[in-house]
Scaffold this motif. Structure first.
Motif, PDB file in Angstrom:
ATOM      1  N   GLU A   1       2.258 -16.752  29.706  1.00 44.52           N
ATOM      2  CA  GLU A   1       3.559 -17.909  29.794  1.00 44.52           C
ATOM      3  C   GLU A   1       2.249 -19.491  29.223  1.00 44.52           C
ATOM      4  OE1 GLU A   1       4.915 -19.890  33.222  1.00 44.52           O
ATOM      5  OE2 GLU A   1       5.934 -18.276  33.972  1.00 44.52           O
ATOM      6  N   THR A   2       2.313 -20.498  28.516  1.00 47.36           N
ATOM      7  CA  THR A   2       1.576 -21.367  28.485  1.00 47.36           C
ATOM      8  C   THR A   2       1.864 -22.507  29.029  1.00 47.36           C
ATOM      9  OG1 THR A   2       2.400 -20.710  25.910  1.00 47.36           O
ATOM     10  CG2 THR A   2       1.635 -22.968  25.999  1.00 47.36           C
ATOM     11  N   VAL A   3       0.921 -22.897  28.812  1.00 51.97           N
ATOM     12  CA  VAL A   3       0.688 -24.225  30.524  1.00 51.97           C
ATOM     13  C   VAL A   3      -0.133 -25.093  29.781  1.00 51.97           C
ATOM     14  CG1 VAL A   3       0.638 -23.002  31.807  1.00 51.97           C
ATOM     15  CG2 VAL A   3      -1.281 -22.943  31.212  1.00 51.97           C
ATOM     16  N   GLY A   4       0.082 -26.387  30.169  1.00 52.69           N
ATOM     17  CA  GLY A   4      -0.878 -27.738  29.522  1.00 52.69           C
ATOM     18  C   GLY A   4      -1.817 -27.841  30.772  1.00 52.69           C
ATOM     19  N   VAL A   5      -3.159 -28.141  29.936  1.00 55.23           N
ATOM     20  CA  VAL A   5      -4.023 -28.417  30.433  1.00 55.23           C
ATOM     21  C   VAL A   5      -4.949 -29.371  30.687  1.00 55.23           C
ATOM     22  CG1 VAL A   5      -7.325 -27.606  31.451  1.00 55.23           C
ATOM     23  CG2 VAL A   5      -5.175 -26.194  30.437  1.00 55.23           C
ATOM     24  N   SER A   6      -5.501 -30.853  31.544  1.00 52.34           N
ATOM     25  CA  SER A   6      -5.744 -32.103  31.704  1.00 52.34           C
ATOM     26  C   SER A   6      -7.143 -31.777  32.320  1.00 52.34           C
ATOM     27  CB  SER A   6      -5.034 -32.473  32.062  1.00 52.34           C
ATOM     28  OG  SER A   6      -3.671 -32.846  31.560  1.00 52.34           O
ATOM     29  N   VAL A   7      -8.132 -32.744  31.132  1.00 53.09           N
ATOM     30  CA  VAL A   7      -9.202 -32.802  30.935  1.00 53.09           C
ATOM     31  C   VAL A   7     -10.076 -34.080  31.879  1.00 53.09           C
ATOM     32  CG1 VAL A   7     -11.812 -31.829  31.644  1.00 53.09           C
ATOM     33  CG2 VAL A   7     -10.259 -30.683  30.990  1.00 53.09           C
ATOM     34  N   ASP A   8     -10.151 -34.811  33.100  1.00 54.30           N
ATOM     35  CA  ASP A   8     -11.040 -36.249  33.359  1.00 54.30           C
ATOM     36  C   ASP A   8     -11.984 -36.025  32.308  1.00 54.30           C
ATOM     37  OD1 ASP A   8     -11.764 -38.502  34.228  1.00 54.30           O
ATOM     38  OD2 ASP A   8     -11.031 -38.312  35.728  1.00 54.30           O
ATOM     39  N   PRO A   9     -12.324 -37.231  31.366  1.00 51.30           N
ATOM     40  CA  PRO A   9     -13.744 -37.356  30.567  1.00 51.30           C
ATOM     41  C   PRO A   9     -15.026 -36.929  31.434  1.00 51.30           C
ATOM     42  CG  PRO A   9     -11.895 -39.084  29.674  1.00 51.30           C
ATOM     43  CD  PRO A   9     -10.764 -38.159  31.175  1.00 51.30           C
ATOM     44  N   ALA A  10     -14.855 -38.066  32.732  1.00 53.72           N
ATOM     45  CA  ALA A  10     -15.608 -38.157  33.476  1.00 53.72           C
ATOM     46  C   ALA A  10     -16.278 -36.824  34.103  1.00 53.72           C
ATOM     47  CB  ALA A  10     -15.493 -39.106  34.591  1.00 53.72           C
ATOM     48  N   ASP A  11     -15.620 -35.540  33.565  1.00 53.03           N
ATOM     49  CA  ASP A  11     -15.120 -34.577  34.114  1.00 53.03           C
ATOM     50  C   ASP A  11     -15.646 -33.643  33.258  1.00 53.03           C
ATOM     51  OD1 ASP A  11     -14.878 -35.177  36.163  1.00 53.03           O
ATOM     52  OD2 ASP A  11     -12.516 -34.489  36.365  1.00 53.03           O
ATOM     53  N   VAL A  12     -16.428 -33.728  31.997  1.00 52.62           N
ATOM     54  CA  VAL A  12     -16.782 -33.164  31.211  1.00 52.62           C
ATOM     55  C   VAL A  12     -18.350 -32.914  31.034  1.00 52.62           C
ATOM     56  CG1 VAL A  12     -17.272 -33.335  28.935  1.00 52.62           C
ATOM     57  CG2 VAL A  12     -14.965 -33.384  29.368  1.00 52.62           C
TER      58      VAL A  12
ATOM     59  N   GLU B   1     -11.669 -24.733  17.566  1.00 45.02           N
ATOM     60  CA  GLU B   1     -11.204 -24.141  16.395  1.00 45.02           C
ATOM     61  C   GLU B   1      -9.665 -24.885  15.844  1.00 45.02           C
ATOM     62  OE1 GLU B   1     -11.521 -20.647  15.443  1.00 45.02           O
ATOM     63  OE2 GLU B   1     -13.368 -20.208  15.610  1.00 45.02           O
ATOM     64  N   GLY B   2     -10.182 -26.294  15.762  1.00 43.85           N
ATOM     65  CA  GLY B   2      -8.870 -27.120  16.096  1.00 43.85           C
ATOM     66  C   GLY B   2      -8.308 -27.793  16.916  1.00 43.85           C
ATOM     67  N   VAL B   3      -8.481 -27.413  18.107  1.00 45.41           N
ATOM     68  CA  VAL B   3      -8.512 -27.436  19.884  1.00 45.41           C
ATOM     69  C   VAL B   3      -8.839 -29.118  20.305  1.00 45.41           C
ATOM     70  CG1 VAL B   3      -7.675 -27.009  21.724  1.00 45.41           C
ATOM     71  CG2 VAL B   3      -7.079 -25.417  19.751  1.00 45.41           C
ATOM     72  N   ALA B   4      -8.679 -30.016  20.741  1.00 49.68           N
ATOM     73  CA  ALA B   4      -9.304 -31.056  21.405  1.00 49.68           C
ATOM     74  C   ALA B   4      -9.127 -30.616  22.652  1.00 49.68           C
ATOM     75  CB  ALA B   4      -8.591 -32.183  20.911  1.00 49.68           C
ATOM     76  N   PHE B   5     -10.230 -30.829  22.780  1.00 46.09           N
ATOM     77  CA  PHE B   5     -10.601 -30.032  24.974  1.00 46.09           C
ATOM     78  C   PHE B   5     -10.986 -31.109  25.663  1.00 46.09           C
ATOM     79  CE2 PHE B   5     -11.231 -25.959  22.929  1.00 46.09           C
ATOM     80  CZ  PHE B   5     -11.118 -25.440  23.887  1.00 46.09           C
ATOM     81  N   ALA B   6     -10.966 -32.137  25.226  1.00 46.05           N
ATOM     82  CA  ALA B   6     -10.848 -33.930  26.194  1.00 46.05           C
ATOM     83  C   ALA B   6     -11.474 -35.103  24.809  1.00 46.05           C
ATOM     84  CB  ALA B   6     -12.372 -33.966  26.606  1.00 46.05           C
ATOM     85  N   THR B   7     -11.049 -36.010  25.336  1.00 46.15           N
ATOM     86  CA  THR B   7     -11.346 -37.330  24.804  1.00 46.15           C
ATOM     87  C   THR B   7     -12.578 -37.944  25.225  1.00 46.15           C
ATOM     88  OG1 THR B   7      -9.803 -36.860  23.158  1.00 46.15           O
ATOM     89  CG2 THR B   7     -10.703 -38.982  23.013  1.00 46.15           C
ATOM     90  N   LEU B   8     -13.715 -38.687  25.096  1.00 48.48           N
ATOM     91  CA  LEU B   8     -14.900 -39.647  26.057  1.00 48.48           C
ATOM     92  C   LEU B   8     -14.698 -40.272  25.201  1.00 48.48           C
ATOM     93  CD1 LEU B   8     -14.812 -35.849  26.087  1.00 48.48           C
ATOM     94  CD2 LEU B   8     -17.660 -36.563  27.091  1.00 48.48           C
ATOM     95  N   PRO B   9     -15.483 -41.636  25.984  1.00 45.79           N
ATOM     96  CA  PRO B   9     -15.465 -42.891  25.530  1.00 45.79           C
ATOM     97  C   PRO B   9     -17.084 -42.418  24.725  1.00 45.79           C
ATOM     98  CG  PRO B   9     -15.488 -43.170  27.961  1.00 45.79           C
ATOM     99  CD  PRO B   9     -15.326 -41.749  27.179  1.00 45.79           C
TER     100      PRO B   9
END
Length: 383
Positions: free
Chosen positions: A342-353, A263-271
């Motif tokens: 509230e709106t929060v930022g969420v980060s994801v390590d590519p290795a954990d996807v 839906e247009g949201v980038a959840f994670a960027t991986l190699p």
């Protein structure tokens, strides 16, 4: 002691109500002294498998080997195994001593003195010597469980079978008994097959877990391997509390990187070399709650989400988030406790996807780099 091997084990019920395959072509080999735990949802076939090993259910096809003997055609008493039931199954009018001794009295040629010595030794091992003259009505649930274990241990079987033996205990006692059971099994070195629906028991007790679903064995692996490197989406979502977040996503390839979008949201960027999919492919993405890092300032995050519910757990918090028409659960430290809305930022390590094939549900990427993901995935039953 002995090994246990199941080859093509199948159980089909065929009666007036219809034909149902409860267990299908199950293959498993337990090493001498190994603690194997069958786990899965209700009705998946784990208890039926245990009952076939015990001889309480007939085998439709396949073989059961204990040591160097095929036993599927033998009576339960001839299989050199002992079973502990969920209900304890103690004789209510007998003392603990008489319950423990009963099997020895009727299945061995030991004299009375030898039987007494074995009962005393087992009682000392289980710390129930002071209970030997009590009847079950005078015991707590944990004490009854120890007596039931004693009745099994005293026979020196080649294989122990345990059918949800802790499910009738309260949470605190169940936790303590898990540790005690592991210590006892380790001391005795007896090959053990344990059935439970409780993944905590499976993950904490087993040398290897055997995850079943709908009569089929999905994966057999050490707990940490099954958790980090599940072979399919079912195993990935079954293990873990809260359960893994899974959702449909699209692969957007650009150079050496791949972005997972919904839906247009980038959840994670991986190699790019970690994603075995072409540009534009649809995949099932998986994110474990503990791998979602939440920043209330919403800075330098992979994506933003709205907090719908915050659950205080003491040692950590569960945050229920919403973004891109998708609900997510994050497991965060106790000092991270934003207010609903509230709106929060969420980060994801590519290795954990995690990535799964949307049709076959087969795992395409698990925890770690592409190489780690491939190297650590054990074979499924069919492979």
């Amino acid at each position: 002691m002995a090994t246990l091997e199941l080859n093509g084990l199948t159980k089909i019920y065929d009666d007036a109500q219809g034909r149902e395959t409860a267990v299908e072509e199950l293959d498993l080999a337990a090493e001498d002294g190994e603690f194997v735990v069958f786990v899965g949802p209700s009705g998946c076939g784990k208890s039926t498998t245990l009952r076939m090993i015990a001889g309480l259910e007939t085998v439709t096809s396949g073989t059961i080997e204990i040591g160097d003997r095929e036993v599927q055609e033998l009576a339960p008493s001839e299989r050199s195994l002992a079973m502990v039931f969920q209900s304890y199954a103690l004789y209510t009018k007998m003392t603990a001593r008489e319950n423990i001794e009963y099997g020895l009295k009727h299945s061995t040629d030991l004299d009375e003195r030898a039987r007494e010595e074995k009962v005393e030794d087992v009682a000392a091992l289980l710390d129930i010597t002071e209970l030997l003259d009590d009847i079950p009505d005078e015991m707590s649930g944990g004490q009854k469980q120890r007596v039931a274990l004693g009745r099994a241990i005293v026979r020196d079987p080649d294989v122990f079978l345990l059918d949800e033996p802790l499910s009738n205990l309260d949470a605190k006692l169940r936790s303590r008994m898990r540790t005690e059971l592991q210590d006892i099994q380790d001391d005795l070195g007896v090959t053990t097959v344990y059935v439970t629906h409780d993944q905590t028991e499976a993950m904490t007790m087993a040398d290897r877990i055997a995850i079943m679903d709908d009569g089929e064995l999905q994966q057999v692996a050490p707990p940490e391997t099954a958790y980090d490197h599940p072979v399919n989406e079912f195993v990935a979502t079954f293990l873990g509390s809260p359960s893994m977040n899974t959702f449909d996503a699209r692969v957007d390839a650009s150079g050496d990187e791949v972005t997972l979008r919904r839906e247009g949201v980038a959840f994670a960027t991986l190699p790019a070399d970690s994603v075995p999919c072409d540009d534009g492919a649809e995949v099932r993405a998986g994110l474990r709650p503990e791998d979602l890092r939440v920043d209330e300032a919403a800075e330098s995050a992979s994506f933003e989400a709205s907090v719908t519910v915050a659950e205080y757990q003491g040692n950590d918090n569960f945050l229920h988030l919403s973004t891109a028409d998708q609900n997510l659960t994050a497991r965060v430290p106790p000092d991270v406790y934003p207010n609903p809305g509230e709106t929060v930022g969420v980060s994801v390590d590519p290795a954990d996807v995690y990535l799964f094939d949307p049709e076959s549900e087969r795992a395409l990427k698990t925890r770690g780099t592409a190489a780690q993901s491939r190297e650590n995935q054990p074979l499924t039953q069919s492979e």
